[in-house]
Design a protein around this motif. Structure first.
Motif, PDB file in Angstrom:
ATOM      1  N   MET A 121       0.836  -1.192   0.000  1.00 59.27           N
ATOM      2  CA  MET A 121       0.000   0.000   0.000  1.00 59.27           C
ATOM      3  C   MET A 121       0.874   1.248   0.000  1.00 59.27           C
ATOM      4  SD  MET A 121      -3.118  -0.887  -0.175  1.00 59.27           S
ATOM      5  CE  MET A 121      -3.937   0.629   0.231  1.00 59.27           C
ATOM      6  N   ASP A 140       0.706   5.375  -2.014  1.00 61.00           N
ATOM      7  CA  ASP A 140       0.059   6.226  -2.998  1.00 61.00           C
ATOM      8  C   ASP A 140       0.817   6.151  -4.320  1.00 61.00           C
ATOM      9  OD1 ASP A 140      -1.846   7.014  -1.200  1.00 61.00           O
ATOM     10  OD2 ASP A 140      -0.940   8.944  -0.772  1.00 61.00           O
ATOM     11  N   GLN A 191      -9.931   4.539   3.175  1.00 67.21           N
ATOM     12  CA  GLN A 191      -9.032   3.381   3.246  1.00 67.21           C
ATOM     13  C   GLN A 191      -9.682   2.162   2.602  1.00 67.21           C
ATOM     14  OE1 GLN A 191      -5.985   3.335   3.752  1.00 67.21           O
ATOM     15  NE2 GLN A 191      -5.433   1.219   4.171  1.00 67.21           N
ATOM     16  N   ARG A 211      -9.294   2.562  -1.069  1.00 72.29           N
ATOM     17  CA  ARG A 211      -7.920   2.297  -1.505  1.00 72.29           C
ATOM     18  C   ARG A 211      -7.647   0.795  -1.583  1.00 72.29           C
ATOM     19  NH1 ARG A 211      -3.633   4.461   1.768  1.00 72.29           N
ATOM     20  NH2 ARG A 211      -2.353   4.291  -0.088  1.00 72.29           N
ATOM     21  N   ALA A 251      -9.467  -0.503  -4.614  1.00 71.97           N
ATOM     22  CA  ALA A 251      -8.775  -0.060  -5.823  1.00 71.97           C
ATOM     23  C   ALA A 251      -7.538  -0.911  -6.076  1.00 71.97           C
ATOM     24  CB  ALA A 251      -8.393   1.413  -5.694  1.00 71.97           C
ATOM     25  N   ARG A 252      -6.862  -1.278  -5.018  1.00 71.58           N
ATOM     26  CA  ARG A 252      -5.654  -2.115  -5.152  1.00 71.58           C
ATOM     27  C   ARG A 252      -5.991  -3.431  -5.839  1.00 71.58           C
ATOM     28  NH1 ARG A 252      -0.271  -1.972  -4.844  1.00 71.58           N
ATOM     29  NH2 ARG A 252       0.632  -3.873  -4.060  1.00 71.58           N
ATOM     30  N   VAL A 256      -4.390   5.085  -6.340  1.00 72.40           N
ATOM     31  CA  VAL A 256      -5.087   6.157  -5.636  1.00 72.40           C
ATOM     32  C   VAL A 256      -4.047   7.009  -4.924  1.00 72.40           C
ATOM     33  CG1 VAL A 256      -6.765   6.741  -3.846  1.00 72.40           C
ATOM     34  CG2 VAL A 256      -7.115   4.703  -5.258  1.00 72.40           C
ATOM     35  N   ARG A 257      -4.121   8.303  -5.156  1.00 71.94           N
ATOM     36  CA  ARG A 257      -3.244   9.246  -4.460  1.00 71.94           C
ATOM     37  C   ARG A 257      -4.162  10.177  -3.664  1.00 71.94           C
ATOM     38  NH1 ARG A 257       0.163  11.260  -8.749  1.00 71.94           N
ATOM     39  NH2 ARG A 257      -1.596  12.556  -9.339  1.00 71.94           N
ATOM     40  N   ARG A 258      -4.091  10.097  -2.323  1.00 71.98           N
ATOM     41  CA  ARG A 258      -4.944  10.938  -1.475  1.00 71.98           C
ATOM     42  C   ARG A 258      -4.239  12.264  -1.248  1.00 71.98           C
ATOM     43  NH1 ARG A 258      -4.359  12.808   3.091  1.00 71.98           N
ATOM     44  NH2 ARG A 258      -2.728  11.334   3.622  1.00 71.98           N
ATOM     45  N   LEU A 272      -9.130  12.328  -4.049  1.00 71.67           N
ATOM     46  CA  LEU A 272      -8.448  11.106  -4.460  1.00 71.67           C
ATOM     47  C   LEU A 272      -8.134  11.218  -5.946  1.00 71.67           C
ATOM     48  CD1 LEU A 272     -10.662   8.452  -2.622  1.00 71.67           C
ATOM     49  CD2 LEU A 272      -8.686   9.732  -1.757  1.00 71.67           C
ATOM     50  N   LEU A 295      -7.033   9.446  -9.183  1.00 71.60           N
ATOM     51  CA  LEU A 295      -7.205   8.058  -9.603  1.00 71.60           C
ATOM     52  C   LEU A 295      -6.549   7.800 -10.947  1.00 71.60           C
ATOM     53  CD1 LEU A 295     -11.046   7.783  -8.863  1.00 71.60           C
ATOM     54  CD2 LEU A 295      -9.149   7.275  -7.305  1.00 71.60           C
TER      55      LEU A 295
END
Length: 160
Positions: free
Chosen positions: A10, A12, A94, A97, A100-101, A107-109, A136, A138
């Motif tokens: 995990m 970003d 979270q 994220r 999405a993984r 994902v960049r928060r 976020l 994406l």
């Protein structure tokens, strides 16, 4: 896949492919990510999806990404409820994220200064008594990025 197995992966995303992020995929992931309500079962969130087809809406505000999900939160006047709501929103983020993984979606928060500017927030449909909790960014990336550290929880664990 076990949840414990992905913790080291995990991180970003920093660079995205120039590939669109389907709105339907984001909606499907949000359907699962929202299983993060607080104990009052309030769902204090709302979402604004912005993709590259939306023109220059995010230009000079965010780093380039194929799509953005603006996470909007209701601002409760009660500070205790507001804190609970903020915590629930970040649990949802979270969850998103992690989902999405699985889809190999990066994902960049981010929480840039502009999100606190009510005038700019209103351009994205943020209403009175709402605020932007986070944005976020994406996009898909070529290969999964690995975390650069593994925190040692024992350093932060105390017994009374």
């Amino acid at each position: 896949m076990q949840l414990a197995d992905i913790r080291t992966g995990m991180r970003d995303a920093s660079h995205f492919q120039n590939r669109p992020v389907p709105q339907q995929l984001v909606l499907e992931m949000l359907d699962d990510a929202v299983w993060a309500p607080n104990h009052g079962l309030r769902e204090p969130w709302r979402f604004v999806y912005v993709d590259n087809g939306s023109g220059d809406a995010m230009q000079n505000l965010q780093e380039p990404a194929p799509a953005y999900l603006i996470v909007v939160m209701k601002e409760d006047p009660n500070p205790h409820k507001r804190d609970e709501d903020f915590a629930a929103v970040f649990c949802l983020i979270q969850n998103f994220r992690l989902l999405a993984r699985e889809k190999k979606l990066g994902v960049r928060r981010t929480m840039h200064e502009w999100i606190y500017d009510q005038k700019r927030s209103r351009l994205f449909g943020v209403r009175e008594k709402e605020c932007i909790a986070a944005v976020l960014d994406l996009g898909y990336f070529d290969q999964m990025q690995e975390a650069s550290f593994t925190p040692l929880i024992e350093l932060k664990f105390e017994l009374l």
